[in-house]
Design a protein around this motif. Structure first.
Motif, PDB file in Angstrom:
ATOM      1  N   GLY A 152     159.266  73.621  26.253  1.00 55.19           N
ATOM      2  CA  GLY A 152     159.274  73.983  24.894  1.00 55.19           C
ATOM      3  C   GLY A 152     159.256  75.547  24.892  1.00 55.19           C
ATOM      4  N   GLY A 153     158.913  76.028  23.682  1.00 59.55           N
ATOM      5  CA  GLY A 153     158.877  77.361  23.426  1.00 59.55           C
ATOM      6  C   GLY A 153     157.425  77.741  23.998  1.00 59.55           C
ATOM      7  N   GLY A 154     156.472  76.976  23.983  1.00 57.66           N
ATOM      8  CA  GLY A 154     155.004  77.501  24.262  1.00 57.66           C
ATOM      9  C   GLY A 154     154.651  76.920  25.694  1.00 57.66           C
ATOM     10  N   SER A 155     155.434  75.708  26.153  1.00 60.43           N
ATOM     11  CA  SER A 155     154.986  75.293  27.509  1.00 60.43           C
ATOM     12  C   SER A 155     156.005  74.597  28.080  1.00 60.43           C
ATOM     13  CB  SER A 155     153.522  74.381  27.411  1.00 60.43           C
ATOM     14  OG  SER A 155     154.124  73.360  26.267  1.00 60.43           O
ATOM     15  N   VAL A 156     155.747  74.368  29.549  1.00 59.88           N
ATOM     16  CA  VAL A 156     156.534  73.321  30.184  1.00 59.88           C
ATOM     17  C   VAL A 156     155.664  72.210  30.785  1.00 59.88           C
ATOM     18  CG1 VAL A 156     156.544  74.674  32.194  1.00 59.88           C
ATOM     19  CG2 VAL A 156     158.449  73.041  31.698  1.00 59.88           C
ATOM     20  N   GLU A 157     155.986  70.956  30.692  1.00 65.25           N
ATOM     21  CA  GLU A 157     155.374  70.104  31.074  1.00 65.25           C
ATOM     22  C   GLU A 157     156.006  69.623  32.442  1.00 65.25           C
ATOM     23  OE1 GLU A 157     153.483  71.014  27.752  1.00 65.25           O
ATOM     24  OE2 GLU A 157     155.677  70.201  27.499  1.00 65.25           O
ATOM     25  N   LEU A 158     155.284  69.307  33.293  1.00 60.42           N
ATOM     26  CA  LEU A 158     155.954  68.661  34.552  1.00 60.42           C
ATOM     27  C   LEU A 158     155.362  67.380  34.929  1.00 60.42           C
ATOM     28  CD1 LEU A 158     155.640  72.198  36.728  1.00 60.42           C
ATOM     29  CD2 LEU A 158     157.601  71.186  35.336  1.00 60.42           C
ATOM     30  N   VAL A 159     156.201  66.497  35.318  1.00 66.24           N
ATOM     31  CA  VAL A 159     155.716  65.156  35.409  1.00 66.24           C
ATOM     32  C   VAL A 159     156.490  64.438  36.661  1.00 66.24           C
ATOM     33  CG1 VAL A 159     155.219  62.764  34.479  1.00 66.24           C
ATOM     34  CG2 VAL A 159     155.507  64.934  33.094  1.00 66.24           C
ATOM     35  N   THR A 171     150.457  70.404  32.259  1.00 62.58           N
ATOM     36  CA  THR A 171     151.393  71.386  31.385  1.00 62.58           C
ATOM     37  C   THR A 171     151.092  72.786  31.737  1.00 62.58           C
ATOM     38  OG1 THR A 171     151.428  72.127  29.189  1.00 62.58           O
ATOM     39  CG2 THR A 171     149.431  71.207  29.853  1.00 62.58           C
ATOM     40  N   LEU A 172     151.917  73.942  31.886  1.00 64.12           N
ATOM     41  CA  LEU A 172     151.724  75.156  32.051  1.00 64.12           C
ATOM     42  C   LEU A 172     152.268  76.176  30.869  1.00 64.12           C
ATOM     43  CD1 LEU A 172     153.426  75.068  35.589  1.00 64.12           C
ATOM     44  CD2 LEU A 172     151.035  75.159  34.985  1.00 64.12           C
ATOM     45  N   PRO A 173     151.637  76.998  30.761  1.00 57.00           N
ATOM     46  CA  PRO A 173     152.078  77.951  29.458  1.00 57.00           C
ATOM     47  C   PRO A 173     153.393  78.779  30.009  1.00 57.00           C
ATOM     48  CG  PRO A 173     150.318  79.059  30.735  1.00 57.00           C
ATOM     49  CD  PRO A 173     150.601  77.619  31.366  1.00 57.00           C
ATOM     50  N   LEU A 174     154.256  78.302  30.012  1.00 59.70           N
ATOM     51  CA  LEU A 174     155.519  79.051  30.596  1.00 59.70           C
ATOM     52  C   LEU A 174     156.788  78.513  29.673  1.00 59.70           C
ATOM     53  CD1 LEU A 174     155.364  78.211  34.602  1.00 59.70           C
ATOM     54  CD2 LEU A 174     154.791  80.301  33.261  1.00 59.70           C
ATOM     55  N   GLY A 175     156.505  78.454  28.469  1.00 65.86           N
ATOM     56  CA  GLY A 175     157.879  78.324  27.515  1.00 65.86           C
ATOM     57  C   GLY A 175     158.453  79.322  27.141  1.00 65.86           C
TER      58      GLY A 175
END
Length: 512
Positions: A152-159, A171-175
């Motif tokens: 997304g714009g603010g984060s990337v979720e890894l699963v 979740t990482l702050p890498l949007g």
């Protein structure tokens, strides 16, 4: 448009399971409304709109959403609530993600949003967002096995998902917007931030030689551009697949280029999205180097679909999304949906021949082709094949990869066009080139079988199931009861002879 059948509200409810369902996703980059036809396993969104408001544009540096972004989002929410009212949405779910949960003025914005939407806004935690995104992928790819990455714009979720279950999530702050903000727009600074953030995630190595599922608008834009640059015959992003090497090479091209708009397909990406594409490409490249998956598969299903999936009954969840979609398509557009069901069983015996033996997935695709074999009957006879092919190839199918989609489209094409070519054909030629020779041959057999059957059934149920196919000493025998033998004729026999030839047999029609 090939299909123009219209339904009243009462008829729509009869076809759907309950009233329309809406999901508003207040993301860091976009605010989007999707309305689905009802709580069914393979729904078709009949409304989908977004506004790129950039709520997360300055959260990293200022801690706030920003006046202009909030104004954009408020206006979008007002319209979306009005749209939901106009379409009689029965259930409206509203979620907010990274930007809103991280901003100091997020709470104030949420109170405004709830007043506008007239429902509670669920602010997802990072882990909730990750797990729901994985659930969305499973809705579209039931046998998904690998690492889901929802950008997304603010984060990337890894699963990490395996066997239909979530094993690990973070979740990482890498949007994209956040990376722009943290690096002041200097992309050369972003690689170090990304590598540092993903270095301490030990389970990412479990993605080795599995699939990397890329979710999110920025990565869909990357898929769209790759399709444009390779002259790909389909314009469908869901389950578009690239090898790891191809994805890394293309990602490097994107984040190193000076202007995205100069690349094939780049000018068709919105200006706001083009801004974050290089950062999304850089993140993809760094993740692929770390995870080492066998391939990258783009998914149009993510958090919104995960929310929708949570509303389904266990019985709906257990259904095959491809077969469910095809059955509903047949209900909408076929002369007799029941005939498609009969054809599934009638053609089963055709594939008992040893050299035509099917895998379970091939059988599933054949049944799907039978179910939707008559959806193009209203089109002009000279163009039924090409128009049906285009409708199937670019439909909202799920639970099917691109080779399967091409096979299904070709099967419906051959059902109308026979072994020849229709006037004005173009896409069919490109799809045949993209398919393997065995797949084209199987599609021709299925098309020929359905083509012959419709001469007897005249498009209606209740006749083809009285007949049977069998192999006897190099002959393909079609046994037809005497009670319906008057439907036999020269044209039927010519079409059956074509089918027999395709399976390497001599034809015999036997009146019993």
């Amino acid at each position: 448009m090939l299909f123009t059948r219209r339904f009243s509200a009462a008829q729509r409810v009869e076809i759907s399971t309950g009233p329309p369902v809406g999901v508003i996703d207040i993301g860091s980059n976009s605010v989007r409304l999707v309305i689905y036809e009802g709580a069914v396993r393979a729904p078709t969104p009949f409304f989908n709109e977004k506004e790129l408001c950039g709520l997360g544009r300055k959260v990293a540096s200022t801690g706030r959403l920003g006046t202009d972004s909030i104004e954009c989002a408020v206006n979008a929410l007002k319209r979306f609530r009005a749209v939901a009212d106009s379409l009689d949405v029965g259930i409206l779910k509203v979620i907010a993600t990274a930007a809103v949960r991280d901003a100091v003025d997020g709470g104030t914005f949420i109170r405004i949003a709830e007043e506008i939407c007239r429902v509670e806004v669920n602010i997802l935690t990072g882990e909730e967002e990750a797990r729901i995104a994985a659930q969305g992928v499973l809705m579209g790819v039931p046998d998904a096995d690998g690492i889901v990455a929802d950008l997304g714009g603010g984060s990337v979720e890894l699963v990490d998902i395996r066997g239909g279950e979530v094993r690990n999530a973070i979740t990482l702050p890498l949007g994209g917007l956040r990376l722009i903000d943290m690096t002041a727009g200097k992309i050369e600074k972003a690689a170090g931030l990304i590598d540092k953030a993903i270095a301490g995630i030990p389970w990412l190595k479990d993605g080795d030689d599995r699939t990397f599922y890329a979710v999110g608008g920025t990565w869909r834009a990357i898929a769209k551009m790759h399709m444009a640059g390779s002259d790909y015959p389909l314009n469908v992003m869901h389950e578009y697949d690239l090898s790891r090497t191809a994805a890394i090479d293309f990602a490097e091209l994107l984040y190193k280029t000076k202007s995205i708009s100069t690349l094939p397909g780049g000018s068709r990406i919105s200006k706001a999205r083009r801004e974050v594409v290089p950062y999304g490409a850089l993140l993809m490249e760094r993740l692929l180097q770390k995870v080492k998956p066998k391939s990258v598969q783009f998914s149009v299903f993510g958090v919104r679909e995960g929310i929708f999936y949570s509303l389904l009954s266990e019985a709906e969840r257990a259904k095959d999304p491809l077969i469910s979609y095809c059955r509903r398509l047949a209900e909408l557009y076929s002369r007799s949906p029941e005939l498609g069901e009969e054809l599934c069983g009638w053609t089963d015996s055709l594939f008992t021949k040893q050299d035509l033996a099917e895998t379970p997935d091939e059988r599933r695709l054949r049944h799907a082709a039978c179910l939707i074999s008559d959806i193009g009957w209203r089109a002009h006879p000279d163009y039924r094949g090409e128009q049906s092919l285009d409708a199937v190839a670019h439909s909202a199918l799920s639970g099917i990869d691109h080779p399967g989609r091409i096979f299904l489209a070709l099967s419906i094409y051959f059902r109308h066009a026979g072994r020849g070519e229709e006037e004005g054909e173009n896409l069919s030629r490109r799809l045949k080139k993209a398919a393997s020779k065995p797949a084209v041959n199987r599609a021709m057999i299925i098309g020929a079988a359905v083509r012959a059957s419709h001469m007897l059934s005249v498009g209606m149920a209740g006749k083809i199931n009285q007949t049977s196919l069998s192999y006897e000493n190099g002959r393909l025998v079609w046994s037809i009861p005497e009670s319906i033998s008057d439907l036999d004729g020269a044209r039927l026999r010519r079409r059956f002879a074509t089918l027999a030839s395709l399976v390497g047999c001599k034809p015999e029609i036997r009146i019993v």
